[in-house]
Design an enzyme around this catalytic site. Structure first.
Site, PDB file in Angstrom:
ATOM      1  N   SER A 110       0.831  -1.203   0.000  1.00  0.00           N
ATOM      2  CA  SER A 110       0.000   0.000   0.000  1.00  0.00           C
ATOM      3  C   SER A 110       0.868   1.257   0.000  1.00  0.00           C
ATOM      4  O   SER A 110       0.397   2.337  -0.312  1.00  0.00           O
ATOM      5  CB  SER A 110      -0.877   0.004   1.246  1.00  0.00           C
ATOM      6  OG  SER A 110      -0.051   0.087   2.401  1.00  0.00           O
ATOM      7  N   GLY A 114      -5.449  -0.217   5.174  1.00  0.00           N
ATOM      8  CA  GLY A 114      -6.059  -0.785   6.382  1.00  0.00           C
ATOM      9  C   GLY A 114      -7.381  -0.152   6.792  1.00  0.00           C
ATOM     10  O   GLY A 114      -8.158  -0.730   7.547  1.00  0.00           O
ATOM     11  N   CYS A 149       2.289  -7.064   1.733  1.00  0.00           N
ATOM     12  CA  CYS A 149       1.252  -6.350   2.482  1.00  0.00           C
ATOM     13  C   CYS A 149       0.240  -7.364   2.997  1.00  0.00           C
ATOM     14  O   CYS A 149      -0.402  -8.067   2.206  1.00  0.00           O
ATOM     15  CB  CYS A 149       0.572  -5.352   1.538  1.00  0.00           C
ATOM     16  SG  CYS A 149      -0.764  -4.408   2.279  1.00  0.00           S
ATOM     17  N   CYS A 151       1.885  -6.317  10.046  1.00  0.00           N
ATOM     18  CA  CYS A 151       1.788  -5.306   8.987  1.00  0.00           C
ATOM     19  C   CYS A 151       3.224  -4.936   8.631  1.00  0.00           C
ATOM     20  O   CYS A 151       4.049  -4.714   9.526  1.00  0.00           O
ATOM     21  CB  CYS A 151       1.025  -4.091   9.497  1.00  0.00           C
ATOM     22  SG  CYS A 151       1.166  -2.627   8.451  1.00  0.00           S
ATOM     23  N   THR A 152       3.508  -4.896   7.352  1.00  0.00           N
ATOM     24  CA  THR A 152       4.907  -4.727   6.948  1.00  0.00           C
ATOM     25  C   THR A 152       5.482  -3.353   7.321  1.00  0.00           C
ATOM     26  O   THR A 152       6.688  -3.206   7.463  1.00  0.00           O
ATOM     27  CB  THR A 152       5.075  -5.000   5.440  1.00  0.00           C
ATOM     28  OG1 THR A 152       4.138  -4.193   4.709  1.00  0.00           O
ATOM     29  CG2 THR A 152       4.817  -6.458   5.131  1.00  0.00           C
ATOM     30  N   HIS A 153       4.617  -2.373   7.496  1.00  0.00           N
ATOM     31  CA  HIS A 153       5.095  -1.056   7.958  1.00  0.00           C
ATOM     32  C   HIS A 153       5.697  -1.153   9.367  1.00  0.00           C
ATOM     33  O   HIS A 153       6.610  -0.411   9.718  1.00  0.00           O
ATOM     34  CB  HIS A 153       3.941  -0.048   8.015  1.00  0.00           C
ATOM     35  CG  HIS A 153       3.526   0.522   6.685  1.00  0.00           C
ATOM     36  ND1 HIS A 153       2.822  -0.207   5.766  1.00  0.00           N
ATOM     37  CD2 HIS A 153       3.722   1.751   6.139  1.00  0.00           C
ATOM     38  CE1 HIS A 153       2.581   0.565   4.700  1.00  0.00           C
ATOM     39  NE2 HIS A 153       3.117   1.756   4.906  1.00  0.00           N
TER      40      HIS A 153
HETATM   41  N1  DGL Z   1       1.681  -2.595   4.999  1.00  0.00           N
HETATM   42  C1  DGL Z   1       0.347  -3.050   5.004  1.00  0.00           C
HETATM   43  C2  DGL Z   1       0.216  -4.426   5.696  1.00  0.00           C
HETATM   44  O1  DGL Z   1       1.159  -5.189   5.760  1.00  0.00           O
HETATM   45  C3  DGL Z   1      -0.801  -2.161   5.368  1.00  0.00           C
HETATM   46  C4  DGL Z   1      -0.664  -0.728   5.716  1.00  0.00           C
HETATM   47  C5  DGL Z   1      -1.881   0.085   5.330  1.00  0.00           C
HETATM   48  O2  DGL Z   1      -1.884   0.561   4.194  1.00  0.00           O
HETATM   49  O3  DGL Z   1      -2.825   0.235   6.118  1.00  0.00           O
HETATM   50  O4  DGL Z   1      -0.848  -4.786   6.136  1.00  0.00           O
END
Ligand code: DGL
Length: 258
Positions: free
Chosen positions: A13, A45, A75, A187-189
């Site tokens: 994302s 999300g 993601c 979540c990868t972030h």
């Molecule tokens: N990086 C995304 C994940 O692994 C989601 C972050 C988002 O856009 O809300 O779920």
């Protein structure tokens, strides 16, 4: 171009998937990578399934047009929204998705207390419900949506120590951390906060993310298809972003080195 020489497509994302790209590069340094961050539409999300699916189809079409030999959905949210749709659309290309690493958190252990930090979307979807059903008879699993952590990354605030610390503490303050065995970064972030989070929660809590497992899976898949690039001289990364704002490309490169 021979298939083996094609890039591995990776998308998210926004910038969270860069944490996955880092891991992929570490284990497959000779591959070429094509990364697409959808920062103009982040966060996923907080969106609904139709919107996320539409964006993912658009991104995968772009990656396929440019010629990739595999696609990593870096993601958890996008995976839970539409991995099936994507797999059906591109039958000839291996599609590797992600899910919160709950299994490694509880496997072989008894009565674990686990917090799963992820997006609101991931935690409310059936895919996660099904995953939880496998384990919640024997373990205590807490679901913790953390949208502000996505925002911090997308708004280039990772180095704002004060903000990061307050936000993490705020999310965790209702838990008795002495009773928690592990926290899943679903979540990868969130993987970019690992070090900081470890300091806050203490070393008795294991922090688990899916990046290494996903990378292992990609390596195995490419090996099996004889498409793993073993020759030296590749390893280049091309980064694309849906936002016209150049700052996202700059930030992506910084995060890749973080
Ligand atoms: N990086 C995304 C994940 O692994 C989601 C972050 C988002 O856009 O809300 O779920």
């Amino acid at each position: 171009m021979e298939k083996i020489e094609k890039a591995i497509g990776v998308f998210d994302s926004g910038l969270g998937g860069i944490s996955v790209l880092k891991e992929l590069r570490k284990h497959m340094p000779n591959e070429k990578y094509l990364y697409f961050g959808d920062s103009a539409f982040a966060p996923y999300g907080e969106k609904d399934k139709e919107v996320i699916t539409k964006r993912c189809i658009y991104i995968c079409d772009e990656l396929v047009k440019k010629g990739v030999k595999a696609i990593v959905i870096a993601c958890n949210t996008a995976t839970s929204a539409c991995v099936q749709v994507i797999r059906e659309r591109y039958k000839d290309i291996p599609i590797i998705g992600m899910e919160p690493a709950l299994k490694p958190a509880v496997d072989g252990k008894k009565n674990q207390h686990v917090i799963v930090m992820a997006t609101k979307f991931t935690l409310k979807e059936k895919k996660f419900e099904d995953l939880m059903l496998k384990y919640n008879a024997d373990h205590i699993i807490y679901k913790l949506p953390c949208p502000k952590l996505v925002e911090i990354i997308e708004q280039d605030n990772l180095l704002n120590e004060q903000l990061v610390e307050t936000t993490l503490k705020d999310y965790l303050h209702t838990y008795d951390l002495a009773t928690i065995d592990s926290i899943v970064l679903g979540c990868t972030h969130f993987v970019f906060f690992k070090e900081k989070l470890q300091k806050i929660v203490g070393n008795h809590i294991r922090l688990i993310d899916g990046n290494e497992g996903t990378t292992r899976h990609v390596v195995e898949l490419l090996e099996e298809k004889k498409q793993l690039q073993l020759e030296k001289g590749y390893g280049e990364v091309t980064i694309l972003n849906s936002s016209k704002d150049e700052k996202y490309l700059k930030l992506s490169k910084e995060l890749l080195e973080y």
